[in-house]
Design a protein around this motif. Structure first.
Motif: not given
Length: 341
Positions: A149-155, A202-207
């Motif tokens: 839920g934070n919109g950032a790519e894991p890592g 990459h899944t939610c494109r930052g949303a």
């Protein structure tokens, strides 16, 4: 000649301090130069401010009541930029949503709760009487499971917003007759959160959320009517990470019945009888939502005769979803051939 201060604020000479404060607050909302951009706004607000400063101060008001403008140094001797007790409080009440006086501080916005959702539920007349479980399908925002839920790519992590420097708001200073006024609005880049995504998921494109189809059963209680909305808490859109979900509102739509009508908690039925039944009387079966019920039509029955079947109407729905008793079925006769006869 200067106007009477009581006339300026639109209050009587016996007005209380609360009445004076309320009158000034209303005028200030309308005429403060930061809100009203008309050419006369500055002069009007200065006049209202001057009147309020005098009438809100017990000593100045007493001198004004006794000697008029001369008692407070004359109409031209007033300093409109001079402060007085209580004005900062009123200003914060009036313009708190725009910001505050110089030196004011605001906290960064917390996680935003989810939005409410609405779904339409169509039911039959009988289902509105007895209640029913209905399966509905709709879409709502769910937290992305990839980034939690934070919109950032894991890592990767969020970074401080460069637009507001992590404060969550942007401010604008303006010089007015009251001094420096600072107005503040949520930062348009980070939406008030103070942080932005550097590398989008990459899944939610930052949303941080994904629109997801949901299928669920909604329990419709007995006695609902057209247009009623049932609230299901926590079944709306997901909020930001750590924030509560919105609610789901199920809007009830009841299909019209072939011959039953509803009036409050009563069910209305227009029943046609033939001339012989009206003149000689008869025992006939009439439809109800629970099956046929017999009634006795007495001899000499006139058009519009009313019969009442107690407890055969609509359940009385309480606000907590429970019911208390039922209305009646009311039958009105008319002299026509009828398939129910």
């Amino acid at each position: 000649m200067a106007r009477d201060y009581y006339e300026v604020l639109g209050v009587s000479r016996s007005a209380s301090k609360d009445d004076i404060k309320s009158a000034f607050r209303k005028l200030a909302r309308e005429w403060h130069p930061d809100v009203n951009k008309s050419p006369e706004a500055h002069a009007k607000f200065q006049e209202y401010n001057e009147a309020y400063q005098v009438l809100s101060d017990d000593d100045q008001r007493a001198r004004y009541d006794r000697f008029g403008h001369a008692g407070i140094g004359g109409a031209g001797g007033f300093n409109p930029t001079g402060g007085f007790a209580g004005f900062d409080e009123i200003f914060e009440e009036l313009f708190g949503s725009f910001g505050g006086m110089r030196g004011s501080t605001r906290q960064r916005r917390g996680p935003r709760p989810g939005q409410d959702r609405k779904v339409d539920v169509n039911i039959s007349f009988e289902e509105s009487i007895f209640g029913v479980s209905k399966e509905v399908t709709f879409e709502r925002q769910e937290l992305c499971t990839t980034c939690n839920g934070n919109g950032a790519e894991p890592g990767t992590s969020l970074i401080r917003c460069p637009e507001c420097n992590g404060v969550g708001e942007v401010r604008r200073a303006q010089q007015t007759l009251l001094g420096t006024i600072v107005t503040a609005q949520p930062c348009p880049r980070c939406q008030g959160r103070g942080e932005v995504v550097q590398t989008p998921c990459h899944t939610c494109r930052g949303a941080g959320k994904l629109r997801t189809p949901i299928t669920m059963d909604i329990q419709i209680p007995p006695g609902v009517r057209e247009g009623l909305q049932i609230q299901l808490r926590g079944e709306g859109d997901a909020g930001d990470a750590g924030a509560p979900k919105g609610n789901l509102f199920a809007a009830i739509h009841v299909r019209e019945h072939e011959y039953f009508k509803r009036k409050d908690n009563d069910i209305i039925l227009d029943l046609s009888i033939n001339v012989a039944q009206a003149a000689l009387g008869d025992r006939i079966n009439v439809p109800t939502v629970e099956g046929d019920e017999p009634i006795v039509v007495p001899p000499g029955t006139q058009t519009g005769k009313q019969f009442r079947l107690r407890g055969k109407g609509v359940p009385r729905l309480r606000t907590d979803g429970t019911t208390s008793g039922r209305g009646d079925q009311v039958i009105y006769t008319s002299r026509w051939m009828c398939r129910h006869a």
